[in-house]
Design a protein around this motif. Structure first.
Motif, PDB file in Angstrom:
ATOM      1  N   PRO A   5       0.814  -1.218   0.000  1.00 21.87           N
ATOM      2  CA  PRO A   5       0.000   0.000   0.000  1.00 21.87           C
ATOM      3  C   PRO A   5       0.846   1.267   0.000  1.00 21.87           C
ATOM      4  O   PRO A   5       2.040   1.241   0.317  1.00 21.87           O
ATOM      5  CB  PRO A   5      -0.815  -0.122   1.290  1.00 21.87           C
ATOM      6  CG  PRO A   5       0.002  -0.989   2.172  1.00 21.87           C
ATOM      7  CD  PRO A   5       0.728  -1.939   1.273  1.00 21.87           C
ATOM      8  N   SER A   6       0.211   2.357  -0.341  1.00 21.36           N
ATOM      9  CA  SER A   6       0.869   3.671  -0.291  1.00 21.36           C
ATOM     10  C   SER A   6       1.365   3.937   1.125  1.00 21.36           C
ATOM     11  O   SER A   6       0.666   3.666   2.100  1.00 21.36           O
ATOM     12  CB  SER A   6      -0.119   4.778  -0.680  1.00 21.36           C
ATOM     13  OG  SER A   6      -0.568   4.599  -1.996  1.00 21.36           O
ATOM     14  N   GLY A  42       1.535   2.299  -4.598  1.00 23.84           N
ATOM     15  CA  GLY A  42       0.590   1.673  -3.676  1.00 23.84           C
ATOM     16  C   GLY A  42      -0.788   1.466  -4.260  1.00 23.84           C
ATOM     17  O   GLY A  42      -1.489   0.508  -3.915  1.00 23.84           O
TER      18      GLY A  42
END
Length: 146
Positions: A5-6, A42
């Protein structure tokens, strides 16, 4: 190839491993290649519409790192690792700013996603990086032996 993910620390992790230069304050906007790594945004994990982009770039990878931020709650799809030809190593980052309970939840999410092994570390402080490097080297040797 790193997937996560980011804000999970994918680019920071690659920089700490010496596989790419650290971007200061920048976000990975598109899939980025170096001679030794593939860095993915992400959003490729966070939006199922983009899973095909991950899969399209995966054949170029000898090893895939699923990177999880224990302070967040983004999940990898169950058994996602089965979609990749390369072995998948789970990496829990940010051990320097997370609780043991958060790290354990992140490890469980990575195991559920199909990571063969899960290592926790902090690319910022260096904690656990030697163990991660050893796991990467071992899994890479297994790939090239096969």
């Amino acid at each position: 190839m790193v997937v996560g993910p980011s804000g999970a620390g994918k680019t920071t992790l690659l920089a700490a491993l010496g596989l790419m230069e650290q971007k200061h304050g920048g976000k990975t906007e598109m899939v980025s290649y170096t001679s030794r790594s593939i860095d993915t945004p992400g959003e490729m994990l966070e939006n199922p519409r983009y899973y095909s982009v991950l899969l399209m770039n995966a054949p170029k990878a000898a090893l895939v790192l699923f990177v999880s931020d224990p302070t967040g709650n983004v999940r990898f799809p169950s058994r996602m690792a089965q979609a990749f030809r390369a072995p998948v190593l789970g990496v829990v980052t940010k051990v320097d700013v997370s609780t043991p309970e958060e790290r354990e939840r992140a490890k469980e999410r990575l195991r559920s996603a199909g990571a063969r092994e899960v290592v926790d570390c902090s690319p910022v402080t260096g904690e656990g990086m030697d163990r991660l490097k050893s796991s990467i080297e071992r899994m890479s040797r297994e790939v090239f032996r096969a």
